[in-house]
Design a protein around this motif. Structure first.
Motif, short mmCIF file in Angstrom:
data_model
loop_
_atom_site.label_atom_id
_atom_site.label_comp_id
_atom_site.label_asym_id
_atom_site.label_seq_id
_atom_site.Cartn_x
_atom_site.Cartn_y
_atom_site.Cartn_z
N ILE A 152 -7.58 -6.93 -3.28
CA ILE A 152 -6.25 -7.01 -3.88
C ILE A 152 -5.54 -8.19 -3.23
N PRO A 153 -5.29 -9.28 -3.96
CA PRO A 153 -4.81 -10.52 -3.33
C PRO A 153 -3.55 -10.33 -2.50
N GLU A 154 -2.56 -9.60 -3.01
CA GLU A 154 -1.29 -9.44 -2.30
C GLU A 154 -1.49 -8.69 -0.99
N ILE A 155 -2.32 -7.66 -1.01
CA ILE A 155 -2.55 -6.89 0.21
C ILE A 155 -3.35 -7.72 1.21
N ARG A 156 -4.35 -8.45 0.72
CA ARG A 156 -5.14 -9.28 1.63
C ARG A 156 -4.28 -10.34 2.30
N ALA A 157 -3.41 -11.00 1.53
CA ALA A 157 -2.56 -12.03 2.11
C ALA A 157 -1.57 -11.44 3.11
N ALA A 158 -0.98 -10.30 2.78
CA ALA A 158 -0.02 -9.68 3.70
C ALA A 158 -0.70 -9.21 4.99
N MET A 177 1.56 1.17 4.67
CA MET A 177 1.74 -0.28 4.69
C MET A 177 3.13 -0.67 4.20
N ASP A 178 3.61 -0.01 3.16
CA ASP A 178 4.95 -0.29 2.68
C ASP A 178 5.99 -0.01 3.76
N LYS A 179 5.77 1.06 4.49
CA LYS A 179 6.69 1.42 5.58
C LYS A 179 6.68 0.36 6.68
N SER A 195 11.53 -6.66 1.24
CA SER A 195 11.50 -5.45 2.04
C SER A 195 10.36 -4.54 1.65
N SER A 196 9.67 -4.82 0.57
CA SER A 196 8.58 -3.97 0.14
C SER A 196 7.53 -4.83 -0.54
N LEU A 197 6.28 -4.42 -0.43
CA LEU A 197 5.17 -5.17 -1.04
C LEU A 197 4.41 -4.32 -2.05
N ILE A 198 4.02 -3.12 -1.64
CA ILE A 198 3.15 -2.30 -2.48
C ILE A 198 3.91 -1.75 -3.68
N ASP A 199 5.13 -1.30 -3.46
CA ASP A 199 5.87 -0.66 -4.54
C ASP A 199 6.11 -1.58 -5.73
N PRO A 200 6.48 -2.85 -5.54
CA PRO A 200 6.63 -3.73 -6.72
C PRO A 200 5.32 -3.98 -7.46
N ILE A 201 4.19 -3.84 -6.78
CA ILE A 201 2.90 -4.11 -7.41
C ILE A 201 2.38 -2.88 -8.16
#
Length: 464
Positions: free
Chosen positions: A91-97, A197-199, A215-221
């Protein structure tokens, strides 16, 4: 995919007549018949030098040398977590974060434990360390093709999960009282890591002085909104809203009757019902002060960028929870590669899937509700979305559970099949080229030093 694909001692050329059908269950007969149906292009028959295959090196037959896997046997504790880690990597966003979080360890770590056993643990940073290890091993694939490019061993992050009280309290790990059966555990672990992770990312954003940080990454995705409505026969409907990171597939009991009549139940029909579920039940009505027959609906009102589905049919009770729909034999691609989800103007959900026909052509098949939703249901709902809205999804990854023996076995191991993005393969190739250039440059320096000999060679190297 069938268990024969993962049997190191299986012989793809054996005939079905060799099997004694009278001594096998119905599912085992089906599996043995399908072994000869696997196309030869996907078969690989390798005869190891030993009768036992414990020392057999499967990595030697990985022709890509781009993306390495894990070396964590299914018999190890919490081995079910490895496919989840690999899924997150793609998952690109999770890998980058996760890779970026290695520089923010002190800000992302959450205080865990009580008393003398206080730990500061960051799952996001541990994932970043694991992903960095994966990419480092892959980068050496071209420079050292004959050497042993070993797969990664994710023991660090597995140990970190053991130190989290939340993971223990939720009975996600092996050896914990009340833990769910092994077949269902990756679904629960995936949800837990997403929320955790979101926390962590939200905590690091609060500590970060950068005003542009999110402030959040997973929730918008992955976040998807639901509206729950309970319709009474005499009183006003009760409306509530919720948000989830995954969608649990629900199997309508009406579909069971359809499946029993040998009619094929498509995946799109099940997904449509899961996004707009309707269940009759009895509930208390305050206005009539009595129990009434009501209809409870749970309707999706938004569509995420990444649609994460939980099949909810693994384990020993799988057949009661919808497993038979996944094992229908009359269609080649029951799980479609492409789907399209639409939320119509009246908030009803329409699902379309791309189906392969017998003549090898493809067509879009549509599944929608038989009766439109009443507009009065959403009078008190203001979600701020514009309708109609449509999104198309491509199947990128599937995590499956392979049982050891028979249809009643609760033991086995998990495998994951992922569509590797082209840009990820290009990045892996670039890293290999960079390492290869460094390797060649180092060998050239060594060669010149050897030919020059003595002190002059050392002076030459120093001057460079």
């Amino acid at each position: 995919l069938f268990p024969a694909c993962y049997d190191a001692t299986s012989n793809p050329k054996r005939k079905t007549e060799e099997f004694q059908f009278g001594e096998m269950s119905e599912e085992e007969i089906f599996v043995q018949n399908e072994e000869t149906g696997i196309p030869y292009r996907y078969r690989l028959m390798v005869r190891p030098p030993f009768y036992k295959v414990y020392n057999f090196d499967y990595s030697r037959h990985n022709e890509t040398q781009l993306l390495v896997g894990w070396d964590y046997a299914p018999t190890f504790s919490n081995a079910f977590a490895c496919p989840v880690f690999m899924l997150l990597y793609f998952i690109p966003e999770i890998r980058a974060a996760a890779l970026r979080s290695q520089a923010l360890n002190s800000k992302m770590a959450i205080q865990s434990g009580t008393g003398d056993r206080r730990e500061r643990i960051s799952i996001t940073t541990e994932l970043g360390l694991l992903f960095h290890l994966l990419e480092s091993l892959s980068a050496n694939g071209a420079a050292f093709p004959d050497a042993e490019i070993n797969p990664c061993v994710p023991s660090n992050i597995v140990s970190s999960l053991l130190l989290l009280p939340e993971a223990t309290n939720l009975a996600l790990l092996d050896g914990v009282a009340g833990a769910t059966e092994i077949a269902k555990r990756p679904e629960a672990l995936y949800r837990f890591i997403m929320h955790y992770m979101d926390k962590e990312i939200e905590q690091s954003s609060d500590a970060n002085s950068d005003p542009t940080s999110h402030s959040s990454l997973i929730d918008p995705i992955q976040g998807i909104n639901f509206v729950s409505v309970i319709e009474y026969s005499t009183g006003k409907p009760k409306v509530s809203s919720s948000r989830a990171l995954t969608v649990d597939l629900c199997y309508d009991h009406k579909l069971y009757n359809k499946a029993e009549t040998s009619l094929n139940v498509r995946f799109g029909d099940i997904l449509r019902f899961s996004l707009c579920k309707e269940v009759p039940l009895r509930a208390w009505c305050d206005e009539s002060s009595s129990y009434e027959s009501v209809i409870q609906r749970k309707i999706a009102t938004s569509l995420p960028k990444l649609l994460s589905l939980s099949c909810c049919c693994a384990g020993k009770l799988g057949y009661k929870n919808g497993l038979q729909f996944w094992k229908q034999r009359d269609k080649r691609n029951w799980l479609p590669e492409y789907i399209e989800v639409e939320i119509a103007l009246d908030r009803s959900v329409v699902v379309r899937e791309l189906v392969s026909r017998d003549d090898e052509n493809e067509e879009w098949v549509e599944f929608k509700q038989s009766h439109p939703l009443s507009s009065s249901i959403f009078d008190n709902v203001d979600d701020g979305f514009k309708y109609p809205t449509t999104k198309k999804y491509q199947l990128d990854a599937v995590c499956s559970f392979i049982r050891n023996n028979g249809s009643e076995s609760i033991e086995g191991h998990h495998v994951i099949h992922v569509r590797a993005p082209k840009n990820l393969e290009c990045q892996a190739l670039r890293r290999q080229i960079i390492n290869l250039e460094k390797f060649i440059a180092g060998r050239e320096i060594e060669s010149r030093a050897t030919k020059g000999g003595g002190k002059d060679s050392h002076m030459t190297i120093a001057s460079r």
